[in-house]
Design an enzyme around this catalytic site. Structure first.
Site, PDB file in Angstrom:
ATOM      1  N   PRO A 171      35.856  45.021  34.682  1.00  0.00           N
ATOM      2  CA  PRO A 171      34.515  45.364  34.901  1.00  0.00           C
ATOM      3  C   PRO A 171      34.441  46.418  36.379  1.00  0.00           C
ATOM      4  O   PRO A 171      35.596  46.283  36.948  1.00  0.00           O
ATOM      5  CB  PRO A 171      33.807  44.087  34.821  1.00  0.00           C
ATOM      6  CG  PRO A 171      34.697  43.283  35.301  1.00  0.00           C
ATOM      7  CD  PRO A 171      36.253  43.504  34.949  1.00  0.00           C
ATOM      8  N   CYS A 172      33.348  47.006  36.524  1.00  0.00           N
ATOM      9  CA  CYS A 172      33.046  47.591  37.544  1.00  0.00           C
ATOM     10  C   CYS A 172      33.317  46.841  38.819  1.00  0.00           C
ATOM     11  O   CYS A 172      32.991  45.703  38.923  1.00  0.00           O
ATOM     12  CB  CYS A 172      31.885  48.543  37.430  1.00  0.00           C
ATOM     13  SG  CYS A 172      30.468  47.642  38.166  1.00  0.00           S
ATOM     14  N   LEU A 173      33.715  47.735  39.907  1.00  0.00           N
ATOM     15  CA  LEU A 173      33.733  47.077  41.217  1.00  0.00           C
ATOM     16  C   LEU A 173      32.580  46.371  41.764  1.00  0.00           C
ATOM     17  O   LEU A 173      32.861  45.226  42.628  1.00  0.00           O
ATOM     18  CB  LEU A 173      34.489  47.974  42.169  1.00  0.00           C
ATOM     19  CG  LEU A 173      35.781  48.472  41.863  1.00  0.00           C
ATOM     20  CD1 LEU A 173      36.083  49.692  43.047  1.00  0.00           C
ATOM     21  CD2 LEU A 173      36.694  47.500  42.020  1.00  0.00           C
ATOM     22  N   SER A 175      30.996  44.379  40.274  1.00  0.00           N
ATOM     23  CA  SER A 175      30.819  42.979  39.691  1.00  0.00           C
ATOM     24  C   SER A 175      31.469  41.980  40.833  1.00  0.00           C
ATOM     25  O   SER A 175      31.501  40.792  40.647  1.00  0.00           O
ATOM     26  CB  SER A 175      31.473  42.887  38.604  1.00  0.00           C
ATOM     27  OG  SER A 175      32.850  43.331  38.321  1.00  0.00           O
TER      28      SER A 175
END
Length: 274
Positions: A171-173, A175
């Protein structure tokens, strides 16, 4: 009808489709099946922003080329929205709002009647405010519509001989930060550098969680003992401190996807979505 056939049939009902394509295993399967059914009437688009690791963008390019689907990259600007950077519990709502506010006009301009994403059936039972934002903007989720779970995504990908069928979730950073802690490009970069360092040690499933000046490394529980025994810990700490962290810790519970969502019971700050 098996689920792959159902997915193929769903795309056959579409004249054309634009795939919101992150390069993760879910959206890559969607892109693969969309291309197999629609051919040049399918377009995969990746949103590039500071929350996407450069390695993940390169993976997306390579995978799209192997599939054969037409591929483009657009820039999104969620970091310009304080509702996103303040990192409320519904941060993902504002991320997906920016994404689909970018993709929907592009799809209409190019003549694609549908924007589809990689949300799977399991995602519907997790806390995913971004799903709401996508639905509000008319996006469809083919995997969820035909009831394909995360495990089935991997099984179908393997049956299609996709070499990335066992690719770890990424997932995107953003998160990696506890809700309520402001997100900045500098913080995202130091997390990315920390995770890159660990991957260069041969680790695959991992997270570097960031809280203030502390990096908390999460690894699968079965990997922790071997990691401690095999790693030059002072060198690792020095590297992380060079990236901008003051303290470096190891989470003894181990890696668990979505772990920060357990904080939601503590009523973190929430920003109005509409």
């Amino acid at each position: 009808m098996d689920k792959l056939a159902a997915l193929q049939a769903l795309f056959a009902e579409m004249d054309s489709a634009l795939v919101a394509y992150s390069g993760g295993i879910d959206s890559t399967l969607v892109a693969k099946v969309a291309f197999d059914v629609l051919g040049d009437r399918a377009l995969a688009v990746t949103a590039d922003s500071p929350s996407l690791m450069p390695e993940d963008l390169e993976d997306a390019k390579v995978q799209a080329a192997e599939i054969g689907i037409t591929y483009e990259i657009v820039n999104t600007h969620e970091m310009d929205n304080p509702n996103y950077t303040s990192n409320p519990a519904n941060r993902c709502y504002f991320c997906k709002s920016e994404l689909h506010d970018t993709l929907k006009p592009l799809a209409l301009e190019r003549g694609y009647p549908y924007v589809v994403d990689g949300v799977n059936a399991d995602d519907l039972s997790d806390y995913r405010p971004g799903i709401q934002a996508a639905k509000e903007r008319g996006a469809r989720s083919p995997l969820a519509e035909v009831g394909i779970s995360k495990l089935e995504v991997r099984e179908i990908s393997r049956s299609l001989d996709l070499p990335w069928w066992d690719k770890p979730s990424q997932p995107c950073l953003s998160s990696r930060f506890p809700y309520g802690e402001a997100i900045t490009p500098e913080k995202l970069q130091r997390v990315a550098r920390g995770e890159r360092y660990l991957r260069q040690l041969g680790l695959r499933n991992l997270r570097v969680r960031s809280a203030g000046d502390t990096a908390r490394i999460e690894l699968p529980p079965n990997d922790i003992q071997a990691f401690v025994a095999a790693t030059d810990l002072p060198t690792l700490v020095a590297a992380f401190q060079d990236y901008g962290f003051t303290y470096v810790t190891l989470d003894l519970e181990g890696y668990r996807s979505g772990k920060l969502n357990q904080e939601l019971t503590q009523q973190p700050p929430l920003v109005e979505s509409r």
